[in-house]
Scaffold this motif. Structure first.
Motif, PDB file in Angstrom:
ATOM      1  N   SER A  89     -13.189   1.779  -3.704  1.00 23.85           N
ATOM      2  CA  SER A  89     -12.380   2.994  -3.720  1.00 23.85           C
ATOM      3  C   SER A  89     -12.444   3.626  -2.340  1.00 23.85           C
ATOM      4  O   SER A  89     -13.239   3.218  -1.483  1.00 23.85           O
ATOM      5  N   ASP A 118      -2.982   2.267  -5.974  1.00 22.34           N
ATOM      6  CA  ASP A 118      -3.521   0.991  -5.511  1.00 22.34           C
ATOM      7  C   ASP A 118      -2.387   0.034  -5.165  1.00 22.34           C
ATOM      8  O   ASP A 118      -1.294   0.135  -5.743  1.00 22.34           O
ATOM      9  N   THR A 169       0.836  -1.202   0.000  1.00 22.98           N
ATOM     10  CA  THR A 169       0.000   0.000   0.000  1.00 22.98           C
ATOM     11  C   THR A 169       0.870   1.251   0.000  1.00 22.98           C
ATOM     12  O   THR A 169       2.037   1.232   0.416  1.00 22.98           O
TER      13      THR A 169
END
Length: 301
Positions: A126, A47, A23
């Motif tokens: 998202s 992402d 991440t």
């Protein structure tokens, strides 16, 4: 008495060439640890499976993050045609398929609708907040939520390659807040064949280029060393899109105290945003008005 912040007061930008499988937050934490820095942040999430430019700001450079977040960014990505997934990428469950495969000229024609000022609905998976909760948390719980369309500026969107009938490689330059996964999803829908992102790389972000990025392995190897410091870019790199205004000695003192200070301008107009420097050091960002910079952010270097 205020608590002393742990770590060093180091400031600047580190361009990380982010690998897949981690991440953006984890990358920032790694960089902060490697520099033993008091403060760190990034300018634009990638992402976990995406690679490429993740610009990490340390210390006072975090005050310039909005200028990189707002800057244009370039993405290269591979779209898998004929398949839709829940996440709009290769990690998600397949939810629809099609045997239809559009020709190159059909793809090129469809891309025109995705250029300029467009309206884009972010993916269900998202970080958009819905009633205080992240959309991806709701999606993981099996909920399908209404997400409002958002404006996105797409500077360019071009077909780079067509490796085979199932895939098309695209390059997009866009503004703040763009979801590449949504582009792949909506392009597949426009072509009537479904689609999702198979792989994605951010090649540049504002003034930062992936070719100049440092790997996580190198960060690990050089952590807490002077050699790692040589990869740190100056704070003002994050202000590349703003004009620089040298200030007078008296102006520097006033600006450092948060007051309007006199600057020397040859190319600024009343109301322009700019940054002031004194003897090569950034002092403040603000609005230019009649020979003075009115500061909005002051750098404590």
């Amino acid at each position: 008495m205020a608590r002393k912040r742990k770590g060093r007061a180091v400031s600047g930008w580190l361009v990380v060439d982010k690998p897949a499988g981690i991440t953006s937050t984890a990358v920032v934490n790694k960089v902060r640890w490697a520099f033993d820095a008091q403060k760190a942040g990034h300018a634009g999430t990638l992402d976990p499976d995406a690679t490429g430019v993740l610009a990490v700001a340390l210390g006072e450079a975090t005050k310039t993050v909005p200028y990189i977040t707002d800057a244009l960014k370039c993405y290269r990505f591979l779209v898998r045609l004929g398949v839709s997934t829940r996440t709009d990428d290769a990690e998600g469950e397949v939810i629809a398929t099609s045997d239809l495969r559009p020709a190159d000229d059909e793809i090129a024609a469809a891309l025109a609708a995705f250029r300029g000022e467009i309206m884009q609905i972010p993916p269900q998976f998202s970080a958009v907040k819905i009633d205080g909760e992240r959309a991806y948390d709701l999606a993981r719980d099996g909920e399908t939520v209404e997400i409002a369309a958002r404006e996105l500026w797409v500077e360019s969107l071009e077909m780079i390659a067509r490796p085979d009938a199932d895939h098309v490689e695209l390059e997009m330059v866009c503004g703040k807040g763009g979801y590449v996964r949504a582009i792949a999803r909506d392009l597949g829908a426009a072509l009537g064949c479904h689609g999702h992102v198979q792989c994605l790389r951010r090649t540049w972000s504002g003034p930062f280029d992936a070719e100049d990025g440092i790997s996580l392995d190198t960060i690990d190897r050089l952590a807490r060393t002077e050699e790692l410091e040589t990869h740190l870019l100056p704070l003002e790199k994050g202000l590349a899109d703003l004009p620089e205004l040298p200030c007078t000695p008296e102006g520097a003192v006033r600006l450092r105290n948060g007051n309007p200070g006199m600057v020397i301008s040859a190319n600024c107009e009343y109301g322009d945003e700019a940054w002031a420097s004194y003897q090569g050091q950034p002092i403040a960002v603000g609005i230019y008005k009649a020979g003075e910079l009115h500061p909005s952010r002051v750098f404590n270097l």
